[in-house]
Enzyme design. Structure first.
Site: not given
Length: 750
Positions: A13, A445, A642
């Site tokens: 649990c 981009d 980038d």
């Protein structure tokens, strides 16, 4: 320091997950631990010089848990554990359910019959005496409690010895209390008479509660296995064998025996075993597993091939470059596994609640028992007060299930990440998924993201009426075919596309910074860019204003015509931008290109805002500016130049091509560089977080309503209580409902 994923045995649990995290996080050498209850794994960041797996297990073994190492790569944890050990465990649960559930239904029927016969006098009483019924019930409940309910009793033992309480502890204390009280009442009538209570027993409660809870755990475990089916499918894509050339002979070997540099033969219809480079032959390869595109890709010598893709036609031989855990498929599986095992920020609330849940529930149960006894004796009498006290005590313990809370977030994340993998959307972690769901601005981009990243001939202009468009192309392409310049290749592709037969060329030469020249049937042909002094009016000026590159084609000193070249937008870019707008997302294009070219592409694609002539180092600054204005920004780029902007954005989305999964600086990678996957990823993230919130709502509601009801707060006003049997039923199906709701994501169309 090392970061390693372990399988956990003995976790039942959400509070188990809290116990493991709490215990190991206090251990010297463990820097950080994340336990995922849904897939029963622990991701541990630890110092190998200070602590080992054996020492970690020594800390938690007495609490009933064990960490097991798992393999990475193709045959990783999901495939190895789910298919073998987990299925055996599930089979054991199934056998217990097959025994106890029919018995629980039968006992439940007799319970309801007995209750109904006391309310409606026209119904006959039970066909057996109470003494016989109690004797049979005691025998059956003993078997059920000490065999089927053994995990719950072990939870009680661990609580007494080590003070660690989980869901098993609650069920164990509740059912054991009901059982022991009933045994005393049945076997020691003198005690019953001394207490002044009737002969009513709770053997049936013990049987039915354990029956319902065991069924619920079985259904929960079976449902949880279904959440990991995405990794099952990915792992199943791997070829089992490879046909290699060894000592000059074709030999079929296991995929695990392939070595880097092996020459592998792949026949039509066969799977490509590992990543490599074609050295002989040509074929069409079905790469839909990576790109999602159904159209096969033509491949020839020198081209890369990816393991698990399918050779559609033609025999090829390739050299193995990446094997085992380094292959593209293995990296995808590893990424999905890590994402499914990570935690979203929204899960912190559920974790904090689960950590204190069991001790609080124990306190509430004891308080309810004490209040019923102390306040109920004067108004109800000892017998009735004791009955309500026991029922409330057991009911509170049984209904209080933190499992639904523990499953609410991870099950949705598992299904969501798996669904993304099926669409070629690789999500690095749950945090990226949650952040992506809140994005309101997407920054693109231009080159390689919105556009294809290579120039194409878009316009042909005839300047001299003596030359047709095809003749202009024929002269230009004939000379340019000897050049390696990207613009030259674009003009040649235009000629090939129009099926134009090229002229033979002699005396070819390249004029650096200007163009190329050659002779065709003694005619001098020059392909060049316009000089600064040349003023080109009309249509050519308009093409230049659009940011296109214009190339002039001269024949014998006179300009015959011109070809305009430009980087064109990707297929589906306009559709993707339109879908983002329907999602109420602003689109921005961030590029180092000139403003004319950027505006032209942005207009074609339908992008809202253009930021042009930005250096790579300045892209991150532009992301900061948007964030400073309160925008939640996703940056979409190629993952290389980038990288700073991808890392700084709230979510970085890398346009990853077939052999380049650029996920190090980005939270999301789109396989094949398909721009249409951007809105799909956002829709998936939003759907996943909606599911998480629905799950958390229902998990909290179950407990917020159930616990007070089981404690009996409504009894003084309306005489309403919650029988432990129904508490057990509610508890059993709370987790199942949460998992089932998460599985609905599998049917989501993106």
């Amino acid at each position: 320091m090392a970061i390693q994923t372990f399988k956990i045995w003995g976790m039942h649990c959400a509070s188990c997950a809290s116990i493991i995290e709490r215990t190991l996080s206090k251990t010297e050498g463990v820097k950080k631990i994340e336990v995922n209850f849904a897939i029963e794994t622990a991701r541990v960041d630890f110092d190998e010089q200070k602590i080992t797996l054996e020492l970690m297990n020594a800390k938690i073994k007495n609490l009933g848990y064990v960490l097991l190492p798992v393999n990475e790569g193709i045959n990783g944890p999901a495939r190895e554990i789910k298919k073998d050990d987990k299925e055996r465990e599930l089979l054991g649960q199934k056998r217990k359910v097959q025994f106890v559930f029919p018995l629980a239904i039968l006992v439940f029927f007799f319970m309801m019959w007995d209750i109904a016969s006391q309310v409606w006098t026209f119904l006959p009483k039970l066909p057996v005496s109470m003494e016989v019924y109690n004797a049979l019930a005691m025998i059956l409940s003993t078997i059920v409690l000490f065999w089927v309910g053994r995990p719950f009793l072990l939870g009680v033992v661990r609580f007494v010895r080590y003070g660690a309480a989980n869901m098993d502890t609650l069920i164990g204390i509740g059912t054991l209390s009901a059982y022991l009280y009933s045994v005393v009442i049945t076997l020691f009538p003198g005690v019953r008479q001394a207490l002044g209570v009737d002969g009513f027993t709770y053997f049936d409660v013990t049987i039915v509660v354990i029956g319902f809870v065991t069924l619920g755990k079985y259904l929960e475990a079976r449902s949880k296995m279904k959440t990991g089916v995405a990794i099952e499918k990915l792992a199943g894509l791997q070829a089992k064998t490879a046909l290699v050339i060894r000592d000059g002979l074709e030999t079929e070997i296991s995929i695990n025996e392939v070595k880097i540099g092996d020459i592998i033969i792949v026949k039509p219809g066969a799977k490509i075993p590992v990543d490599g480079i074609i050295v002989e032959g040509q074929s069409s390869i079905d790469e839909s597993m990576i790109t999602g595109e159904p159209v096969p890709v033509d491949k020839k010598a020198g081209d890369a091939v990816i393991g698990a893709t399918i050779n559609k036609q033609g025999n090829i031989r390739f050299s193995a470059v990446k094997i085992g855990a380094d292959t593209m498929l293995a990296q995808i599986i590893k990424t999905v596994q890590e994402a499914q095992g990570s935690k979203a920020p929204i899960q912190d609330l559920a974790d904090r609640v689960a950590a204190v849940f069991v001790p609080v529930v124990l306190g509430v149960a004891v308080l309810a028992f004490v209040l019923w006894i102390s306040l109920g004796i004067n108004t109800l009498g000892l017998s009735a007060a004791l009955t309500h006290a026991i029922l409330s005590f057991v009911g509170v313990l049984v209904i209080a299930c933190p499992c639904a809370l523990g499953l609410a977030t991870p099950t949705a994340i598992i299904v969501g990440v798996g669904k993304g993998a099926e669409y070629g959307i690789l999500i690095k972690n749950a945090e990226s998924l949650e952040k992506l769901s809140r994005v309101d601005t997407v920054v693109f981009d231009k080159t390689g993201t919105i556009t294809k990243g290579e120039p194409e001939a878009t316009d042909i202009v005839a300047i001299d009426d003596k030359f047709s468009e095809n003749e202009i192309i024929k002269y230009g392409a004939s000379v340019e075919k000897l050049s390696e310049h990207p613009l030259a290749r674009a003009i040649v592709r235009l000629a090939v596309g129009r099926k134009i037969t090229l002229y033979p060329v002699s005396n070819f030469s390249a004029m650096e910074g200007v163009g190329v020249t050659g002779e065709i049937y003694e005619k001098n042909v020059v392909v060049r860019k316009p000089s600064v002094k040349e003023v080109m009016g009309g249509r050519i000026s308009k093409l230049q204003e659009q940011g296109k590159t214009v190339v002039l084609i001269e024949v014998e000193g006179a300009v015959a015509g011109a070809v305009a070249l430009s980087d064109t937008i990707k297929d589906g870019a306009t559709e993707a931008i339109a879908k983002l707008h329907r999602q109420n997302i602003k689109t921005v294009m961030l590029t180092g290109d000139n403003l004319h070219a950027a505006n032209y592409i942005a207009k074609l694609a339908g992008i809202d805002e253009v930021i042009a002539q930005v250096l790579p180092g300045q892209k991150a600054d532009k992301i900061k500016e948007l964030q400073a204005h309160g925008k939640k920004v996703a940056m979409v780029g190629d993952g290389i130049n980038d990288a700073p902007a991808l890392a700084l954005a709230d979510v970085g989305i890398a346009m990853a091509t077939g052999t380049d999964v650029a996920i190090e600086s980005a939270g999301v990678a789109l396989l094949g560089g398909d721009i249409k996957k951007v809105p799909q990823a956002i829709e998936l993230a939003r759907a996943t977080m909606r599911t998480v919130k629905q799950n958390l709502f229902w998990a909290f509601i179950y407990n917020l309503i159930g616990i007070p009801l089981a404690a009996g707060v409504l009894y003084p006003l309306w005489g309403i209580t919650l029988n432990p049997v129904f508490a057990g039923l509610a508890m059993a199906f709370s987790s199942v409902s949460v998992v089932s709701n998460s599985l609905r994501l599998k049917t989501k169309k993106l």
